[in-house]
Design an enzyme around this catalytic site. Structure first.
Site, PDB file in Angstrom:
ATOM      1  N   ASN A  10       0.071  -0.840   0.452  1.00 54.02           N
ATOM      2  CA  ASN A  10       0.298   0.489   0.045  1.00 54.02           C
ATOM      3  C   ASN A  10       0.781   1.666   0.163  1.00 54.02           C
ATOM      4  OD1 ASN A  10       1.189   0.002   2.427  1.00 54.02           O
ATOM      5  ND2 ASN A  10      -1.410  -0.156   3.746  1.00 54.02           N
ATOM      6  N   LYS A  11       1.928   0.965   0.102  1.00 58.84           N
ATOM      7  CA  LYS A  11       3.244   2.303   0.130  1.00 58.84           C
ATOM      8  C   LYS A  11       3.513   2.820  -1.277  1.00 58.84           C
ATOM      9  CE  LYS A  11       3.859   2.471   4.308  1.00 58.84           C
ATOM     10  NZ  LYS A  11       3.226   0.870   4.776  1.00 58.84           N
TER      11      LYS A  11
END
Length: 372
Positions: free
Chosen positions: A183-184
């Protein structure tokens, strides 16, 4: 049947497949392949640092970073109470004492007033953690650190491509860390990075991530380290992702603007702060806090959104309320009302890079419906 919108889907449409195929074709799939140094160099460049040390994930990056500072056992480290457990765990595992600080109710970041009040003669370090899209207001806290001769550990896990007053996040700590979870803004699947400008500290970090093998006699150890080596496969993904980082930041800010347009004027919620006098929001996630007059909490809101096919995720739970830390005797006398409130009333909507404008519209509409 309406399709489910996950809270995050990464975007892998650059050179990822080509670079991974190169790893397989050349046989460099372990932690000794050429993409690792390339990734370390590129990430250090993005963050304006001299050295990058790639590791297996962001949590172990914090573990090694805190350990490498060599603080005396029992020393206090100031941390935000509103953060992920990895921050407190790194402090405790190093034999140190975490001391929590409340957050600003608007930006959700630790405040200089809280940090100043938490400093005691036993304080040796401050862990700065940038939360959800806006950085900590750094200048006054860094001034305090210099005044009291405190080390700075900067957790920039969510801040790839973000800046503070024009300087890159990840450039401010004695050691700084990033995470590369899916999710980065830059992902390697799992992975992390420790950055520093200190040559000797960089050497120590590299030794600690590699079991403290010695160059003269590999299997004789003077210190216990970690097997925290990143693979060449992961680093290949990271290199491809960094190539896309400017576009990624642009996409994330577009996501924030679109959600804002759909949710403008909606009663009962607090939307993310779009900008401060030191940074524009990078919208790592699009986060919502329910007003007190909404007759249900975040947990119930998330349940109702799930019924409408919308993926969500709760806010961090406060460190001073963590059962494991309380059983260990840490942070027992702390109360941090702003963090306690948003932990119970905050959550975030789908925020992944592969999110479409139609999915943003549908997620926003579902939120309006459960609030109506």
């Amino acid at each position: 049947m309406t399709s489910f919108i996950p809270v995050n889907t990464p975007l892998l449409d650059g050179n990822e497949a080509e670079y991974l195929a190169e790893c397989v074709r050349t046989g460099w799939i372990s932690s000794e392949g050429p993409f690792i140094k390339r990734f370390e160099t590129e990430m250090a460049r993005v963050a304006g640092r001299r050295h990058g040390v790639a590791v297996t994930n962001g949590s172990v990056a914090l573990d090694i970073a805190v350990h490498a500072l060599g603080l005396e056992p029992g020393a206090e480290v100031i941390i935000p109470t509103f953060t992920i457990i990895s921050c407190a765990a790194a402090v405790v595992r190093a034999g140190l004492v975490p001391v929590g600080v409340d957050c600003d109710p608007g930006t959700w970041n630790m405040t200089v007033e809280g940090v100043e009040a938490a400093i005691t003669p036993r304080t040796r370090a401050i862990m700065l953690v940038h939360i959800y899209g806006l950085p900590v207001d750094l200048d006054p806290i860094l001034t305090l650190a210099r005044k009291h001769d405190l080390k700075i550990v900067e957790d920039a896990a969510e801040m790839h491509g973000q800046t503070y007053r024009g300087a890159p996040c990840g450039s401010f700590g004695d050691v700084s860390t990033f995470s590369f979870y899916p999710n980065k803004h830059v992902t390697t699947g799992e992975g992390g990075m420790i950055l520093t400008d200190d040559d000797a500290l960089s050497d120590r970090l590299q030794s600690l991530r590699n079991l403290c093998f010695q160059p003269q006699q590999r299997f004789v150890h003077e210190e216990l380290g970690w097997n925290a080596r990143m693979t060449n496969l992961q680093a290949a993904l990271g290199v491809a992702q960094i190539e896309q980082l400017p576009r990624t930041v642009e996409l994330k800010r577009k996501l924030g603007r679109l959600y804002d347009e759909h949710l403008e004027g909606v009663a009962g919620i607090r939307r993310p702060v779009a900008r401060t006098n030191y940074a524009d929001n990078i919208y790592w996630v699009y986060a919502i806090v329910l007003d007190d007059d909404v007759p249900f909490d975040a947990k119930e809101a998330m349940r109702r959104l799930a019924e409408k096919g919308i993926g969500t995720r709760p806010f961090f739970w406060c460190m001073h309320e963590q059962p494991v830390l309380r059983r260990m005797g840490y942070m027992l006398d702390e109360a941090h009302p702003h963090a306690e409130r948003i932990a119970r009333r905050g959550f975030y909507l789908p925020s992944g890079l592969a999110l479409t404008e139609a999915e943003i519209a549908r997620s926003a509409q579902a939120l309006k419906e459960i609030l109506a």
